[in-house]
Design an enzyme around this catalytic site. Structure first.
Site, PDB file in Angstrom:
ATOM      1  N   LYS A 187       0.842  -1.204   0.000  1.00 63.25           N
ATOM      2  CA  LYS A 187       0.000   0.000   0.000  1.00 63.25           C
ATOM      3  C   LYS A 187       0.881   1.259   0.000  1.00 63.25           C
ATOM      4  O   LYS A 187       2.102   1.170  -0.051  1.00 63.25           O
ATOM      5  CB  LYS A 187      -0.971  -0.047   1.183  1.00 63.25           C
ATOM      6  CG  LYS A 187      -1.972  -1.211   1.085  1.00 63.25           C
ATOM      7  CD  LYS A 187      -3.059  -0.978   0.025  1.00 63.25           C
ATOM      8  CE  LYS A 187      -3.813  -2.222  -0.421  1.00 63.25           C
ATOM      9  NZ  LYS A 187      -4.699  -2.838   0.529  1.00 63.25           N
TER      10      LYS A 187
HETATM   11  C1  LIG Z   1      -5.797  -3.828   0.885  1.00 59.97           C
HETATM   12  C2  LIG Z   1      -7.243  -3.511   0.939  1.00 59.97           C
HETATM   13  C3  LIG Z   1      -8.027  -3.761   2.078  1.00 59.97           C
HETATM   14  C4  LIG Z   1      -7.536  -4.551   3.246  1.00 59.97           C
HETATM   15  O1  LIG Z   1      -6.374  -4.043   3.805  1.00 59.97           O
HETATM   16  P1  LIG Z   1      -5.606  -4.913   4.924  1.00 59.97           P
HETATM   17  O2  LIG Z   1      -4.744  -3.898   5.616  1.00 59.97           O
HETATM   18  O3  LIG Z   1      -4.811  -5.938   4.179  1.00 59.97           O
HETATM   19  O4  LIG Z   1      -6.624  -5.506   5.813  1.00 59.97           O
HETATM   20  C5  LIG Z   1      -9.328  -3.319   2.099  1.00 59.97           C
HETATM   21  N1  LIG Z   1      -9.871  -2.685   1.039  1.00 59.97           N
HETATM   22  C6  LIG Z   1      -9.162  -2.447  -0.085  1.00 59.97           C
HETATM   23  C7  LIG Z   1      -9.823  -1.708  -1.206  1.00 59.97           C
HETATM   24  C8  LIG Z   1      -7.838  -2.872  -0.177  1.00 59.97           C
HETATM   25  O5  LIG Z   1      -7.143  -2.663  -1.300  1.00 59.97           O
END
Ligand SMILES: *Cc1c(COP(=O)(O)O)cnc(C)c1O
Length: 384
Positions: A187
């Protein structure tokens, strides 16, 4: 010699500062939630904007769950969300026994189609969970109006969108109940695994703090409290707290968030320019006054192109260029399709997107040579 070095899909933007911060934390002997989590929460709140409180958690999924719990979502309540998202957005709705209502997306922005969302509002609708897809902010004015018109809690899935802004406000600083960020490995900033919820409502923040640690309420007896064993339990909560090891990394990552965004932005602008003449739909850059977080760069292969998406994917694999597909829409997944999609539902935009899309490598440390290779393979495939 032609350049044939593999190009990864993503590399985290880290250096020795994260490694040293983690080492310091381990040597401090305070490993779980403690001073570094508090410092990270304060730094995130200062980054997002005035009046915001931040609650760190061990994933965005946990944060979305806590936010829905805090606004009181329960069995039978309906929650509107885009079908073009990761399954976490919908699964947290089921954790609470509520019902996800899938909505198609806008063909330009790939964000939730607000007219389609409004058409699906019923007397059971309680919340709307937009996703700032790829890091492009949803129209926050229109979303706020829609939520107000139908008395819906607005919870932003901003897993792609830390560092994005709309007008003069960062995503996280708008009038929603909560905004949830992800710090998963790929991310916009990362703590390995992790997440955070931003809110302007102190009562919601308090409920999320209690529920992220087993429903333990330390405030109740605070005036009388002399040791850590003096606490009360007010609900069967969860184990969602962030470790100080992760927070130490997050503190360093946050300092680089805007630099990393600017580097991704420059690569995105370069892709937009260099791919403009190919038979592709390129991602919308958004209005000039907004900052796109550019978490991903999803292209769509036009139907008249000489190759299909699958052929393009095969060419990428052969050339050892990383790619991904965001996303197979949730209404096509077995569980969601069987239980939460009715025969009269249709999602033409998300279906067409999924059949033709591919996300290109994009990361802050990407080199000119790496981007040149991606562009070259695309041009070779698509120029006929
Ligand atoms: C990555 C992601 C999540 C979940 O994130 P985590 O930190 O892995 O729980 C939720 N929504 C979207 C749109 C994502 O891309």
């Amino acid at each position: 010699m032609p350049n044939t070095e593999p190009v990864p899909f993503f590399i985290p933007f880290t250096d020795s500062t994260e490694a040293n911060a983690v080492l310091d934390t381990i040597q401090s002997h305070w490993l779980t939630s403690g001073p570094r989590c508090r410092k990270f929460e304060e730094a995130l709140a200062a980054y997002v904007g005035p009046g915001v409180e931040v609650v760190t958690v061990n994933s965005a999924t946990a944060g979305l769950h806590l936010a829905l719990d805090a606004v009181g979502i329960g069995p039978g309540d309906e929650v509107l969300l885009p079908t073009l998202t990761f399954t976490a957005t919908a699964e947290v709705v089921r954790y609470l026994g509520a019902v996800p209502v899938f909505v198609d997306v806008d063909p330009q922005t790939l964000n939730i189609d607000l007219a389609a969302a409004e058409a699906k509002v019923t007397n059971k609708s309680r919340a709307i969970m937009p996703v700032h897809f790829a890091g492009l902010p949803c129209n926050m004015n229109e979303l706020g109006d829609l939520a107000a018109r139908h008395n819906l809690h607005l919870i932003e899935d901003a897993a792609h969108a830390l560092s994005a802004s709309q007008g003069d406000k960062r995503i996280g600083a708008f009038e929603s109940a909560a905004t949830v960020f992800s710090f998963y490995a790929n991310k916009t900033i990362t703590t390995g695994e992790g997440g955070a919820v931003a809110t302007r409502d102190p009562d919601l923040a308090k409920r999320m703090r209690v529920m992220r640690t087993h429903g333990i309420d330390r405030d109740v007896s605070e005036r009388f409290r002399t040791s850590s064993w003096q606490y009360d339990v007010i609900a069967p909560g969860f184990k969602y707290n962030m470790t100080d090891i992760a927070a130490a990394m997050g503190i360093e990552q946050l300092k680089k968030a805007d630099t990393a965004r600017d580097l991704r932005h420059a690569r995105a602008v370069s892709y937009l320019e260099r791919l403009a003449d190919l038979p592709l739909y390129l991602p919308a850059p958004g209005p000039n006054e907004d900052a796109h977080a550019w978490h991903i760069f999803p292209i769509r292969v036009k139907r008249e192109a000489p190759v299909s998406r699958n052929e393009l994917a095969a060419a990428f694999s052969k050339a050892k260029i990383g790619f991904s597909v965001h996303y197979r829409p949730l209404h096509q997944m077995s569980y969601w399709a069987e239980k939460f999609v009715s025969p009269q539902d249709s999602f033409p935009v998300a279906d067409e997107h999924f059949d033709t899309t591919l996300s290109l490598p994009l990361f802050p440390g990407m080199t000119d040579a790496q981007q040149d290779r991606v562009v070259e393979v695309l041009r070779n495939c698509l120029k006929g």
